[in-house]
Design an enzyme around this catalytic site. Sequence first.
Site, PDB file in Angstrom:
ATOM      1  CD  GLU A  73      -5.069  43.681  32.722  1.00  0.00           C
ATOM      2  OE1 GLU A  73      -6.285  43.171  32.346  1.00  0.00           O
ATOM      3  OE2 GLU A  73      -4.565  43.339  31.725  1.00  0.00           O
TER       4      GLU A  73
ATOM      5  CD1 TRP B 161     -10.128  49.178  47.065  1.00  0.00           C
ATOM      6  CD2 TRP B 161      -9.813  46.569  47.653  1.00  0.00           C
ATOM      7  NE1 TRP B 161     -11.507  48.954  47.028  1.00  0.00           N
ATOM      8  CE2 TRP B 161     -11.414  47.332  46.929  1.00  0.00           C
ATOM      9  CE3 TRP B 161     -10.528  45.399  47.656  1.00  0.00           C
ATOM     10  CZ2 TRP B 161     -12.624  46.623  47.156  1.00  0.00           C
ATOM     11  CZ3 TRP B 161     -11.730  45.276  47.744  1.00  0.00           C
ATOM     12  CH2 TRP B 161     -12.862  45.638  47.575  1.00  0.00           C
TER      13      TRP B 161
ATOM     14  CE  LYS C  18      -3.248  55.950  43.984  1.00  0.00           C
ATOM     15  NZ  LYS C  18      -4.150  55.668  45.110  1.00  0.00           N
TER      16      LYS C  18
ATOM     17  CB  ALA D 126      -5.504  51.078  46.521  1.00  0.00           C
TER      18      ALA D 126
ATOM     19  CB  SER E 251      -4.801  33.717  37.914  1.00  0.00           C
ATOM     20  OG  SER E 251      -6.285  34.764  37.977  1.00  0.00           O
TER      21      SER E 251
HETATM   22  P1  NAD Z   1     -10.386  51.925  41.810  1.00  0.00           P
HETATM   23  O1  NAD Z   1     -11.594  52.055  40.791  1.00  0.00           O
HETATM   24  O2  NAD Z   1     -11.750  52.470  42.846  1.00  0.00           O
HETATM   25  O3  NAD Z   1      -9.139  52.474  42.141  1.00  0.00           O
HETATM   26  C1  NAD Z   1      -7.992  51.794  42.102  1.00  0.00           C
HETATM   27  C2  NAD Z   1      -7.081  52.612  42.157  1.00  0.00           C
HETATM   28  O4  NAD Z   1      -7.187  54.446  41.445  1.00  0.00           O
HETATM   29  C3  NAD Z   1      -6.731  53.207  43.312  1.00  0.00           C
HETATM   30  O5  NAD Z   1      -5.633  53.116  43.575  1.00  0.00           O
HETATM   31  C4  NAD Z   1      -7.018  54.009  42.975  1.00  0.00           C
HETATM   32  O6  NAD Z   1      -6.465  55.095  44.461  1.00  0.00           O
HETATM   33  C5  NAD Z   1      -6.926  54.945  42.493  1.00  0.00           C
HETATM   34  N1  NAD Z   1      -7.967  56.074  41.540  1.00  0.00           N
HETATM   35  C6  NAD Z   1      -9.166  56.224  42.486  1.00  0.00           C
HETATM   36  N2  NAD Z   1      -9.488  57.134  41.502  1.00  0.00           N
HETATM   37  C7  NAD Z   1      -8.864  57.786  40.369  1.00  0.00           C
HETATM   38  C8  NAD Z   1      -8.557  59.154  40.312  1.00  0.00           C
HETATM   39  N3  NAD Z   1      -9.323  60.021  39.937  1.00  0.00           N
HETATM   40  N4  NAD Z   1      -7.588  59.600  39.383  1.00  0.00           N
HETATM   41  C9  NAD Z   1      -6.587  57.847  40.027  1.00  0.00           C
HETATM   42  N5  NAD Z   1      -6.241  57.111  40.144  1.00  0.00           N
HETATM   43  C10 NAD Z   1      -7.750  56.888  40.787  1.00  0.00           C
HETATM   44  O7  NAD Z   1     -11.199  50.837  42.514  1.00  0.00           O
HETATM   45  P2  NAD Z   1     -11.012  49.853  43.406  1.00  0.00           P
HETATM   46  O8  NAD Z   1     -11.796  49.888  44.348  1.00  0.00           O
HETATM   47  O9  NAD Z   1      -9.452  49.764  44.346  1.00  0.00           O
HETATM   48  O10 NAD Z   1     -10.298  48.090  42.996  1.00  0.00           O
HETATM   49  C11 NAD Z   1     -11.573  47.464  42.857  1.00  0.00           C
HETATM   50  C12 NAD Z   1     -12.146  47.671  41.085  1.00  0.00           C
HETATM   51  O11 NAD Z   1     -11.102  47.357  40.470  1.00  0.00           O
HETATM   52  C13 NAD Z   1     -12.857  46.276  40.610  1.00  0.00           C
HETATM   53  O12 NAD Z   1     -13.763  46.798  39.648  1.00  0.00           O
HETATM   54  C14 NAD Z   1     -12.369  45.024  40.228  1.00  0.00           C
HETATM   55  O13 NAD Z   1     -12.851  44.643  39.019  1.00  0.00           O
HETATM   56  C15 NAD Z   1     -10.709  45.959  39.388  1.00  0.00           C
HETATM   57  N6  NAD Z   1     -10.086  44.956  39.207  1.00  0.00           N
HETATM   58  C16 NAD Z   1      -9.680  44.732  37.732  1.00  0.00           C
HETATM   59  C17 NAD Z   1      -8.805  43.820  37.819  1.00  0.00           C
HETATM   60  C18 NAD Z   1      -8.542  43.447  36.398  1.00  0.00           C
HETATM   61  O14 NAD Z   1      -6.795  42.845  36.183  1.00  0.00           O
HETATM   62  N7  NAD Z   1      -8.980  43.477  35.162  1.00  0.00           N
HETATM   63  C19 NAD Z   1      -7.704  43.301  39.018  1.00  0.00           C
HETATM   64  C20 NAD Z   1      -8.277  43.707  39.913  1.00  0.00           C
HETATM   65  C21 NAD Z   1      -9.498  44.672  40.126  1.00  0.00           C
END
Ligand code: NAD
Length: 475
Positions: free
Chosen positions: A250, A150, A174, A176, A439
């Site tokens: 990522e 998100w 898919k 968030a 970036s």
């Molecule tokens: P999250 O891991 O909670 O969720 C990310 C996505 O995964 C969402 O679409 C969520 O619905 C989905 N998801 C959650 N549980 C799942 C499961 N069991 N199986 C499949 N999909 C599932 O992360 P978030 O809170 O949305 O985002 C924040 C995180 O993302 C932070 O840790 C941030 O560092 C990371 N992030 C990394 C990058 C990068 O490029 N390295 C960029 C942006 C954000």
Amino acid sequence: MDYLSDLHIDGTWRAGAGGATFPVLDPSDGSELARFAIATEADCLAAVEAADAAFDGWAATPPRVRGEVLRRAYEILTEEREIFAEIIVRENGKAFSDALGEADYAKEFFRWFSEEAVRIGGDFRLSPSGDKRIVVTRQPIGVSVLVTPWNFPAAMATRKIAPALAAGCTTVLKPARETPLTAAYIVGALERAGAPRGVVNLVTPVPTGPAVAAMIAHPAVRKLSFTGSTEVGRVLLHEAADTVVSASMELGGNAPFLVLEGADVDLAVEGALVAKMRNGGSACTAANRFYVHDSLHDEFAEKLAVALGRFTVGPGIDRANTLGALVSLEERDKVADLVTTAVAEGATVILGGERIGGGAFYPATVLVDVEHGSTINQTEIFGPVSALVRFSTVDEAVRMANDTIYGLIGYVFGREDEALRVALRVDAGMVAVNRGVLSDPAAPFGGTKQSGLGREGSSEGILEYLEEKYIGLAP
Ligand code: NAD
């Protein structure tokens, strides 16, 4: 504003098979912006099958034509920049200036990969023994499932969709649960740009885990590209292992920000404002741990607090505000709890540090006397909190910077030659030297250690969606 709030499967916008919806909230006041269709597992598998049915046609579409679809999508997003940014602000909460920055960054992936679509290379050479010609060609890997977070609801989607489509892959996105409206808007823009049915599908299952697992297990799926937390990334890597699906990850970060002896303090503060405050601190690239040389520590802390004290907190939709809301009250409380724990572990608050009433707001906060290894120092804060640690030698700074499971990005401020030497020692996929933002769609984005696998953007980004094939010919 009217939002697209349905699933997009096989070229059709429709409700989920179960007819259920979930609310999408404005984090600045908790109001309901829209109700979004819930995808059932059957809907998700229908999306995979639509992508599978479209695959041969899209893979065979001339690269120039694939590139032109991406180019038109770039132009649509350019014309509609303000609308695009407003959708991001409404559901994510970030400041309008951050949303405009994200909209500009996001659309650049369509332009960059529209240009890369026509540059997919191969190789043709004689084997060392002279017994054959070695022909290496690159082909699209197949149906790709793209899971996004998100915090950058637009850019994380376009950074995956653009190289996938340029390579000739078809996709299921898919997004968030907090930010599906931006994803639907982007998918709509691609449809308007001429993406054929089945090439870009959109699903929003609730709960997420079982439906994503079912998609990964589908035999047509050959690629999983995930951006999100390291915790969820680990789960998905296990799931991808069962069917040996290629996985790009990522994941989370815990970026060190080093201010070396002899650094220009004003430049370091300027860099810190961007490295920390872009997106209100909700960025995987956000500076999370400030390590400041003893000789500059007090001056840096004071100047940083003054500069951060100028941020105005409030709804992002009001362009006068420079710090918007966090995405939800839960995220706001996580940040607040981290500050409380930091203080209990010995930190001192010199700016902010108190929840603000109303929506999911938290003020810019500066903590000093933070210990390396303390909770806040080892946790991805994801909010506008700067936690400062002192150091006295470069070796000590590098050791602390690398003492984490993460390796996404680091920032080094110092005299150019020394800063470059230190940058080479920081164990991360990316290091910014004397600047606060890195970036760029033309540069490879990704991390080492538990920050991820693979790279996005640049000419490397498209390789994640291509498979090499070797054909041996008579010499
Ligand atoms: P999250 O891991 O909670 O969720 C990310 C996505 O995964 C969402 O679409 C969520 O619905 C989905 N998801 C959650 N549980 C799942 C499961 N069991 N199986 C499949 N999909 C599932 O992360 P978030 O809170 O949305 O985002 C924040 C995180 O993302 C932070 O840790 C941030 O560092 C990371 N992030 C990394 C990058 C990068 O490029 N390295 C960029 C942006 C954000």
